[in-house]
Design an enzyme around this catalytic site. Structure first.
Site, short mmCIF file in Angstrom:
data_model
loop_
_atom_site.label_atom_id
_atom_site.label_comp_id
_atom_site.label_asym_id
_atom_site.label_seq_id
_atom_site.Cartn_x
_atom_site.Cartn_y
_atom_site.Cartn_z
N HIS A 134 0.84 -1.20 0.00
CA HIS A 134 0.00 0.00 0.00
C HIS A 134 0.87 1.25 0.00
CE1 HIS A 134 -2.61 2.99 2.35
NE2 HIS A 134 -3.20 2.87 1.16
N SER A 135 0.55 2.20 -0.88
CA SER A 135 1.11 3.54 -0.84
C SER A 135 2.65 3.52 -0.90
CB SER A 135 0.59 4.25 0.41
OG SER A 135 0.81 5.63 0.35
#
Length: 242
Positions: free
Chosen positions: A76-77
């Site tokens: 994520h991210s």
């Protein structure tokens, strides 16, 4: 049975996957969520000595300790930097690499390279001013969260180590492209710091053409933290990749 290894983004920890893990396990899969050094329940380890390589090692060490092969690695991210590194170094261990609204770096880039200069300068200045060389978390509203979700994330976020922000990642794009890849694009609202990566995921020249073969793009009508705001929808998309 698949082996899911979940890696959070900046300011978060393994806690952010709490609503996703039961759905994946309930479908018969093995799931492990990593907390990177210096954040979450490991915030007491925050120090100026934490670097990008520290977090890459965190992910690879989790794979080794949990004896995971045929891994669906969900990053994520910020952790897009880490997933890219793992796919470069251990492609044979991965079944699928999922960039969840995540950074897509080019070889020789840093996480900060994908950000506008104002964001980059502000984060570097904040880290330099902090004794532990970390920068503070933003308000969770930028992730499209409100009400109870906003309060939950705000309580749990911790400052993020500044070292990994400006350190470059070198990798072989052809090795990364040998792993099946999916980008999950979170559109409502889109997070501005992912804009560069969002454009790259549909660019046929990205990685000199190595990105598109074997890759796909899925969309979620959520903000940047779908594991919090729409865990069931995220579970469905992850299971669709198997």
């Amino acid at each position: 049975m698949a082996n899911f290894l979940l890696v959070h983004g900046a300011w978060h920890g393994a806690w952010c996957w709490q609503r996703v893990v039961p759905g994946l396990m309930g479908a018969g899969h093995r799931v492990h969520a990593v907390t990177l050094t210096g954040v979450g329940e490991r915030a007491h380890l925050l120090s100026p000595g934490i670097h990008l390589e520290t977090h890459i090692t965190d992910v690879m060490a989790a794979m080794d300790a949990e004896e995971m092969d045929d891994v669906v690695l969900v990053v994520h991210s910020y952790a897009g930097m880490l997933g890219t590194a793992v796919a470069d170094r251990r492609p044979e261990r991965l079944r699928h690499l999922v960039y969840l609204d995540a950074v897509l770096p080019k070889p020789g880039e840093s996480w900060s390279s994908t950000h506008a200069s104002a964001t980059r300068n502000a984060r570097i200045a904040a880290a330099q001013a902090d004794p532990l060389h970390a920068f503070p978390a933003p308000d969770p509203s930028v992730f499209g969260l409100s009400d109870a979700d906003h309060a939950w994330v705000q309580r749990r976020q911790t400052p993020h180590p500044g070292g990994p922000y400006s350190q470059v990642l070198d990798f072989d794009p052809q090795r990364v492209a040998s792993v099946p890849r999916t980008f999950i694009n979170c559109t409502t609202p889109p997070l501005g710091t992912i804009d560069v990566s969002r454009l790259r995921m549909v660019d046929p020249k990205f990685w000199d053409g190595a990105w598109l073969p074997g890759s796909q793009v899925l969309e979620m009508h959520t903000g940047h933290d779908p594991m919090v705001s729409d865990p069931d929808g995220l579970v469905q998309r992850l299971l669709s990749l198997l």
